[in-house]
Write a protein that holds these residues in place. Structure first.
Motif, PDB file in Angstrom:
ATOM      1  N   MET A  53     102.711  93.465  26.450  1.00 47.84           N
ATOM      2  CA  MET A  53     101.597  93.377  27.444  1.00 47.84           C
ATOM      3  C   MET A  53     102.208  93.359  28.932  1.00 47.84           C
ATOM      4  N   GLY A  54     103.395  92.492  29.067  1.00 49.59           N
ATOM      5  CA  GLY A  54     104.121  92.784  30.106  1.00 49.59           C
ATOM      6  C   GLY A  54     104.836  93.903  30.396  1.00 49.59           C
ATOM      7  N   GLU A  55     105.228  94.720  29.411  1.00 53.99           N
ATOM      8  CA  GLU A  55     105.701  96.093  29.845  1.00 53.99           C
ATOM      9  C   GLU A  55     104.542  97.002  30.311  1.00 53.99           C
ATOM     10  N   LEU A  56     103.494  96.802  29.598  1.00 52.12           N
ATOM     11  CA  LEU A  56     102.071  97.385  30.087  1.00 52.12           C
ATOM     12  C   LEU A  56     101.649  97.444  31.389  1.00 52.12           C
ATOM     13  N   LEU A  57     102.043  96.046  31.939  1.00 52.59           N
ATOM     14  CA  LEU A  57     101.593  95.753  33.470  1.00 52.59           C
ATOM     15  C   LEU A  57     102.499  96.278  34.264  1.00 52.59           C
ATOM     16  N   LYS A  58     103.589  96.540  34.308  1.00 51.47           N
ATOM     17  CA  LYS A  58     104.646  97.096  35.159  1.00 51.47           C
ATOM     18  C   LYS A  58     104.078  98.244  35.902  1.00 51.47           C
ATOM     19  N   PRO A  59     103.481  99.357  35.217  1.00 52.83           N
ATOM     20  CA  PRO A  59     103.055 100.413  36.083  1.00 52.83           C
ATOM     21  C   PRO A  59     101.637 100.129  36.826  1.00 52.83           C
ATOM     22  N   LEU A  60     101.256  98.909  36.788  1.00 49.10           N
ATOM     23  CA  LEU A  60      99.975  98.327  37.527  1.00 49.10           C
ATOM     24  C   LEU A  60     100.287  97.959  38.891  1.00 49.10           C
ATOM     25  N   VAL A  61     101.756  97.385  39.006  1.00 47.61           N
ATOM     26  CA  VAL A  61     102.062  96.604  40.028  1.00 47.61           C
ATOM     27  C   VAL A  61     101.989  97.563  41.317  1.00 47.61           C
ATOM     28  N   ARG A  62     102.534  98.719  41.251  1.00 50.54           N
ATOM     29  CA  ARG A  62     102.251  99.457  42.334  1.00 50.54           C
ATOM     30  C   ARG A  62     100.900  99.792  42.964  1.00 50.54           C
ATOM     31  N   TYR A  63      99.765  99.443  42.224  1.00 49.20           N
ATOM     32  CA  TYR A  63      98.323  99.516  42.799  1.00 49.20           C
ATOM     33  C   TYR A  63      97.918  98.282  43.175  1.00 49.20           C
ATOM     34  N   LEU A  64      98.806  97.019  43.142  1.00 50.40           N
ATOM     35  CA  LEU A  64      98.501  95.942  43.792  1.00 50.40           C
ATOM     36  C   LEU A  64      98.781  95.792  45.388  1.00 50.40           C
ATOM     37  N   PRO A  65      98.065  95.260  46.167  1.00 49.12           N
ATOM     38  CA  PRO A  65      98.001  95.002  47.418  1.00 49.12           C
ATOM     39  C   PRO A  65      99.660  94.520  47.789  1.00 49.12           C
ATOM     40  N   LEU A  79     106.891  89.155  35.914  1.00 46.44           N
ATOM     41  CA  LEU A  79     107.869  90.484  35.971  1.00 46.44           C
ATOM     42  C   LEU A  79     109.077  90.193  36.950  1.00 46.44           C
ATOM     43  N   ARG A  80     110.195  90.033  36.617  1.00 45.28           N
ATOM     44  CA  ARG A  80     111.064  89.328  37.502  1.00 45.28           C
ATOM     45  C   ARG A  80     111.418  90.465  38.493  1.00 45.28           C
ATOM     46  N   ALA A  81     111.783  91.721  38.044  1.00 43.09           N
ATOM     47  CA  ALA A  81     112.377  92.805  38.928  1.00 43.09           C
ATOM     48  C   ALA A  81     111.255  92.889  39.693  1.00 43.09           C
ATOM     49  N   GLU A  82     109.959  93.075  39.503  1.00 43.44           N
ATOM     50  CA  GLU A  82     108.805  93.383  40.443  1.00 43.44           C
ATOM     51  C   GLU A  82     108.250  92.080  41.147  1.00 43.44           C
ATOM     52  N   ASN A  83     108.819  90.990  40.805  1.00 42.23           N
ATOM     53  CA  ASN A  83     108.579  89.703  41.524  1.00 42.23           C
ATOM     54  C   ASN A  83     107.072  89.486  41.616  1.00 42.23           C
ATOM     55  N   VAL A  84     106.259  89.649  40.705  1.00 39.69           N
ATOM     56  CA  VAL A  84     104.922  89.451  40.226  1.00 39.69           C
ATOM     57  C   VAL A  84     104.585  88.502  39.026  1.00 39.69           C
ATOM     58  N   ALA A 110      87.160  89.808  40.979  1.00 44.72           N
ATOM     59  CA  ALA A 110      87.263  89.775  42.601  1.00 44.72           C
ATOM     60  C   ALA A 110      86.908  88.773  43.397  1.00 44.72           C
ATOM     61  N   GLN A 111      85.541  88.325  43.141  1.00 51.01           N
ATOM     62  CA  GLN A 111      84.886  87.522  44.075  1.00 51.01           C
ATOM     63  C   GLN A 111      85.115  85.930  44.057  1.00 51.01           C
ATOM     64  N   LEU A 112      85.145  85.516  42.639  1.00 53.04           N
ATOM     65  CA  LEU A 112      85.621  84.007  42.412  1.00 53.04           C
ATOM     66  C   LEU A 112      86.923  83.655  42.193  1.00 53.04           C
ATOM     67  N   PHE A 113      87.882  84.622  41.580  1.00 54.46           N
ATOM     68  CA  PHE A 113      89.185  84.285  41.545  1.00 54.46           C
ATOM     69  C   PHE A 113      90.124  85.113  42.497  1.00 54.46           C
ATOM     70  N   GLN A 114      89.284  85.911  43.471  1.00 53.72           N
ATOM     71  CA  GLN A 114      90.203  86.395  44.412  1.00 53.72           C
ATOM     72  C   GLN A 114      91.426  87.443  43.875  1.00 53.72           C
ATOM     73  N   SER A 115      91.003  87.805  42.709  1.00 53.44           N
ATOM     74  CA  SER A 115      92.063  88.583  42.049  1.00 53.44           C
ATOM     75  C   SER A 115      91.847  90.181  42.457  1.00 53.44           C
ATOM     76  N   ASP A 116      92.854  90.969  42.543  1.00 49.54           N
ATOM     77  CA  ASP A 116      92.890  92.461  42.594  1.00 49.54           C
ATOM     78  C   ASP A 116      93.205  93.184  41.252  1.00 49.54           C
ATOM     79  N   PHE A 117      93.104  92.475  40.304  1.00 49.19           N
ATOM     80  CA  PHE A 117      93.625  93.142  39.069  1.00 49.19           C
ATOM     81  C   PHE A 117      92.717  94.160  38.595  1.00 49.19           C
ATOM     82  N   PHE A 118      91.390  93.999  38.697  1.00 50.12           N
ATOM     83  CA  PHE A 118      90.631  95.058  37.977  1.00 50.12           C
ATOM     84  C   PHE A 118      90.367  96.395  39.157  1.00 50.12           C
ATOM     85  N   VAL A 119      90.739  95.940  40.412  1.00 48.84           N
ATOM     86  CA  VAL A 119      90.604  97.205  41.519  1.00 48.84           C
ATOM     87  C   VAL A 119      92.044  98.017  41.082  1.00 48.84           C
ATOM     88  N   ALA A 120      93.003  97.134  41.065  1.00 47.20           N
ATOM     89  CA  ALA A 120      94.335  98.074  40.618  1.00 47.20           C
ATOM     90  C   ALA A 120      94.214  98.683  39.403  1.00 47.20           C
TER      91      ALA A 120
END
Length: 377
Positions: A95-107, A180-185, A328-338
């Protein structure tokens, strides 16, 4: 940096069994050429093949794979009595490996994160660290720490909350921390199918991991996170008040009633209050309360609150679009937007969503369809 099989461990295991690489390949149902490529570091097994390799040679995951600087660091918030297996570890790192390409879409990340430089479970410095964080948040020593305070701290430290519906019993974990240490996220999966009185503690536990990234994935880190969560949610000043009330009670029942009142006020488990009160008494050299942990757990288990998911999604079962909006609204998370941006950009399918969230395929399909129909803000 690509992942590499720990060839020396495998060769040692083969020698112990008197096997050749060809015999290992036969046991795995793979070609000798592919096994040879694994051992040379020119290829890497899929998660399923890695698990089969571990089972065949009876080697733990950590002995099979050479640690790399960019390997996801994981920590589980396990359910009581649950055991973490190699399969859990492989799946979480996948799951961590799958998250790596998502990082560039975060704020864009913030410049400064909160770090606790010398984490310890010793009472006085632990209380000082908790007081420091409370002061940063802007609340007093006896104030109730609200969910909004915790969510805001995750946001300030680039920790991405991922609310999930993993069920109350069928999953071995209630939270999953992936750094993700390299991405610092950091990504923190929170199971909403959790009792209200436990949920805030688990959030505080995960926040402790965010504050101490060097301890992520270690037993020391888990011990500190548990201790810090209790001190943050019910610090010394609160524990002193609760101890004063409970110690005046003339019976165990009276002690329990006093502890429960404080637990209800702070929206936390009575067990958390009990642990902090006993720690305070021990630190001050005072007589401990008479109630014991066994009695406490009996009472606690007879008065369980609602599931967080039931409270948030009343009166109907949650729909994918409800979970997306809540994130997005309660947890203030950009996860699904990304995630929605990634899906549009890369053309990833339903299976990517399913594996990324560790949910049944039908739920992954439903979320994928909801994201495809959502408008990116």
């Amino acid at each position: 940096m690509h992942k590499v099989i720990h060839s020396e461990s495998i060769r040692s295991a083969l020698a112990h069994r008197g096997w050749t690489q060809a015999q290992l390949a036969k046991q795995l149902g793979e070609s000798p050429q592919l096994v040879s490529l694994w051992l040379k570091g020119e290829n890497f097994p899929s998660p399923a093949k890695l698990l089969k390799l571990a089972a065949t040679l009876k080697l733990g995951f950590d002995k099979l794979v050479v640690p790399s600087a960019d390997q996801p660091v994981i920590a589980f918030r396990k359910k009581a009595g649950a055991k973490t297996t190699d399969e859990h570890i492989v799946k979480a790192r996948g799951m961590g490996e799958l998250l790596k390409p998502l990082v560039r879409y975060l704020p864009e990340q913030r410049a400064l994160h909160t770090l606790l430089p010398s984490p310890t479970t010793d009472y006085a410095p632990l209380q000082a660290a908790a007081a420091q964080v409370r002061a940063k948040i802007g609340i007093g020593a006896v104030a109730v720490l609200a969910y909004e305070h915790l969510i805001g701290e995750f946001k300030q430290n680039d920790a991405v909350l991922v609310p999930v519906l993993w069920g109350e019993k069928q999953n071995h974990k209630n939270a999953l921390h992936i750094l993700l240490r390299a991405e610092n996220v950091t990504f923190i999966y929170l199971n909403l199918d959790t009792r209200l009185e436990d949920f805030k503690f688990w959030m505080a536990h995960e926040l402790a991991h965010v504050y101490t990234p060097t301890l992520a994935g270690t037993e020391e880190g888990e011990d500190f996170a548990d201790a810090f969560a209790g001190a943050l949610l019910f610090p010394q000043a609160c524990a002193e008040q609760a101890y004063t009330e409970a110690s005046r009670a003339r019976s165990v029942k009276g002690e329990m009633a006093a502890l429960q009142r404080h637990a209800n006020e702070h929206s936390i488990s009575v067990y958390t209050v009990f642990r902090e009160v006993q720690a305070f008494a021990s630190f001050k050299g005072l007589q401990l309360l008479s109630v014991d942990e066994k009695t406490l757990h009996v009472v606690r288990n007879s008065q369980r609150g609602e599931l967080v998911s039931a409270t948030l999604f009343k009166p109907q079962a949650p729909r994918p679009q409800d979970l997306i909006a809540l994130t997005a609204q309660l947890f203030q998370s950009d996860f699904f937007v990304a995630l929605q941006r990634l899906l549009n950009d890369r053309g990833s399918g339903e299976s990517y969503v399913q594996q990324l969230l560790d949910i049944p395929l039908q739920d992954g399909v439903a979320l994928y369809e909801a994201l495809n129909g959502a408008r990116v803000s």
